[in-house]
Motif scaffolding. Structure first.
Motif, PDB file in Angstrom:
ATOM      1  N   SER A  80       0.849  -1.187   0.000  1.00  0.00           N
ATOM      2  CA  SER A  80       0.000   0.000   0.000  1.00  0.00           C
ATOM      3  C   SER A  80       0.885   1.237   0.000  1.00  0.00           C
ATOM      4  CB  SER A  80      -0.920   0.028   1.223  1.00  0.00           C
ATOM      5  OG  SER A  80      -0.192   0.328   2.392  1.00  0.00           O
ATOM      6  N   ALA A  82       0.521   3.701   1.925  1.00  0.00           N
ATOM      7  CA  ALA A  82       0.770   4.105   3.311  1.00  0.00           C
ATOM      8  C   ALA A  82       2.098   3.563   3.817  1.00  0.00           C
ATOM      9  CB  ALA A  82      -0.373   3.620   4.196  1.00  0.00           C
ATOM     10  N   SER A 101      -3.958   9.664   1.993  1.00  0.00           N
ATOM     11  CA  SER A 101      -4.835   9.141   3.035  1.00  0.00           C
ATOM     12  C   SER A 101      -4.692  10.006   4.271  1.00  0.00           C
ATOM     13  CB  SER A 101      -4.442   7.697   3.372  1.00  0.00           C
ATOM     14  OG  SER A 101      -3.117   7.657   3.894  1.00  0.00           O
ATOM     15  N   THR A 162      -8.850   6.330   3.638  1.00  0.00           N
ATOM     16  CA  THR A 162      -8.131   6.586   2.399  1.00  0.00           C
ATOM     17  C   THR A 162      -9.041   7.378   1.459  1.00  0.00           C
ATOM     18  OG1 THR A 162      -8.894   4.592   1.260  1.00  0.00           O
ATOM     19  CG2 THR A 162      -6.906   4.393   2.640  1.00  0.00           C
ATOM     20  N   THR A 164     -10.367   6.301  -1.062  1.00  0.00           N
ATOM     21  CA  THR A 164     -11.472   5.408  -1.406  1.00  0.00           C
ATOM     22  C   THR A 164     -12.651   5.603  -0.456  1.00  0.00           C
ATOM     23  OG1 THR A 164      -9.881   3.785  -2.216  1.00  0.00           O
ATOM     24  CG2 THR A 164     -12.102   3.000  -1.798  1.00  0.00           C
ATOM     25  N   SER A 165     -12.372   5.880   0.806  1.00  0.00           N
ATOM     26  CA  SER A 165     -13.440   6.131   1.773  1.00  0.00           C
ATOM     27  C   SER A 165     -14.244   7.356   1.369  1.00  0.00           C
ATOM     28  CB  SER A 165     -12.853   6.331   3.171  1.00  0.00           C
ATOM     29  OG  SER A 165     -12.054   5.239   3.562  1.00  0.00           O
ATOM     30  N   TYR A 186     -12.265  -3.713   5.824  1.00  0.00           N
ATOM     31  CA  TYR A 186     -11.024  -3.216   5.231  1.00  0.00           C
ATOM     32  C   TYR A 186     -10.099  -4.374   4.866  1.00  0.00           C
ATOM     33  CZ  TYR A 186     -12.853   1.058   7.294  1.00  0.00           C
ATOM     34  OH  TYR A 186     -13.663   2.112   7.641  1.00  0.00           O
ATOM     35  N   ASP A 320     -11.267  15.447  -0.136  1.00  0.00           N
ATOM     36  CA  ASP A 320     -10.960  14.242   0.639  1.00  0.00           C
ATOM     37  C   ASP A 320     -10.397  14.606   2.008  1.00  0.00           C
ATOM     38  OD1 ASP A 320     -11.795  12.894  -1.595  1.00  0.00           O
ATOM     39  OD2 ASP A 320      -9.792  12.359  -2.282  1.00  0.00           O
ATOM     40  N   PHE A 324     -11.741  13.498   5.749  1.00  0.00           N
ATOM     41  CA  PHE A 324     -10.936  12.953   6.850  1.00  0.00           C
ATOM     42  C   PHE A 324     -11.131  13.782   8.120  1.00  0.00           C
ATOM     43  CE2 PHE A 324      -7.780  11.752   3.282  1.00  0.00           C
ATOM     44  CZ  PHE A 324      -8.465  10.583   3.010  1.00  0.00           C
TER      45      PHE A 324
END
Length: 361
Positions: A80, A82, A101, A162, A164-165, A186, A320, A324
């Motif tokens: 990933s 991350a 992310s 991320t 994607t969320s 996840y 994004d 978050f």
């Protein structure tokens, strides 16, 4: 908030695997050469996720664009983006590639110096390479007819907090649902297919080629195209470490020149969201070989979009980031604008010419 579930535990040995990958990639490049953008003999260490959105890196390597700039580029695989943050911060990696992310922004807030320098994967219309899938039996039975029907169901994502969320949140919002009106699972993208197959999840946001594999197996249908709910989301970016962008700026420029050269080829081959354009056969061969998938599977899948001039959708990054923040997963405030450095891409465009003048889309 509903209970978060996980299909499978991640191996604690990932750190050792990363260390081995970096050791194989080498422990350092040559000192910066003195001749402006003369990069002969320079080594660049780049992290990859071995995904289809790494296409430009594979194209630049295999078509000789990196070597044409005098560079030796060594790839280190990660499961990933991350996992790349710490090596980028410590100087073990020069370049990273992946989706921003909450963890990325938290690392920056803790003092890790990173720069977002170019588009790597975005989703304008026709390039929805991370669709919302729903189990086929749920659709066939009529249990899921609209997005609102996903309430309370188990939806797979690659990781918590991320980009994607944020994608999922935008799609759910169109159905009158909040992000936490579904159960979140996840797991990695390849495991989404298994989860849909055995009923462990009801839906998923799954990138290519896993999305096409799920379709081909008859276990899921493409239920929603993310580009229709979140236009041009900046799903993946090219990252430079602070040291690479500052202390080895000439080499960083050479890398970008090669990267955007590859972007022009990819834009032409994937125009309209289909890998059928000029040069597509060669690109399909390069990418499918690099990530070890069937070439026809890659050809049938939806490609990511990568801006041929490297433009980053900063507004999407801010959207994004705000997601978050609302989810309470940010440790401190960070300026998105301060993280984006378009200067390398701009200089590369001056060298290559605007995309429209070189056949890009």
């Amino acid at each position: 908030m509903r209970r978060t579930r996980s299909i499978t535990a991640r191996s604690s040995a990932i750190g050792a695997a990363v260390a081995v990958a970096l050791a194989v990639a080498g422990c350092g490049g040559a000192a910066q050469s003195g001749g402006g953008t003369d990069c002969a003999g320079q080594t660049v260490r780049a992290g990859i996720t071995n995904s289809t959105s790494d296409a430009l890196l594979f194209i630049a390597r295999d078509k000789g664009y990196f070597s044409g700039e005098g560079l030796t580029v060594e790839f280190a695989p990660f499961d990933s983006a991350a996992k790349m943050i710490a090596p980028l911060g410590s100087g073990q990696l020069d370049v990273g590639a992946g989706a921003p992310s909450a963890g990325f922004y938290n690392a920056v807030a803790r003092g890790v110096t990173l720069r977002i320098v170019a588009d790597k994967g975005s989703m304008p219309p026709g390039f929805g390479y991370m669709p919302l899938l729903v189990r086929k039996n749920l659709v066939d039975s009529g249990k899921v007819r609209t997005i609102a029907d996903l309430r309370g169901m188990r939806v797979a994502e690659p990781a918590q907090a991320t980009a994607t969320s944020s994608t999922l949140a935008a799609i759910l919002r169109a159905g009158g649902l909040g992000y936490n009106d579904v159960q979140h699972t996840y797991v990695g993208f390849p495991e989404h297919v298994t989860g849909l197959e055995n009923g462990a999840v009801d839906a998923s946001l799954t990138t290519e080629p896993s999305a096409t594999i799920a379709e081909q197996r008859g276990v899921a249908v493409r239920f929603a195209d993310p580009a229709q709910y979140y236009d041009r989301q900046q799903l993946a970016v090219l990252l430079y470490s602070g040291a690479f962008s500052k202390d080895r700026a000439a080499t960083a420029q050479c890398f970008m020149n090669a990267y955007l050269h590859a972007a022009r080829d990819f834009a032409a081959a994937s125009k309209g969201g289909k890998l059928t354009g000029p040069g597509a056969d060669e690109i399909v061969s390069i990418v499918s070989k690099a990530i070890k998938i069937d070439p026809e599977l890659y050809r049938r899948s939806t490609p990511n979009y990568a801006d041929p001039d490297g433009h980053v959708n900063v507004a999407s990054l801010k959207t994004d980031y705000e997601f978050f923040r609302q989810q309470g997963v940010l440790e401190a405030e960070t300026s998105v604008d301060a993280l984006v450095d378009g200067s390398f891409a701009q200089k590369a465009v001056r060298k290559l010419g605007p995309a429209a003048a070189t056949g890009g889309s």
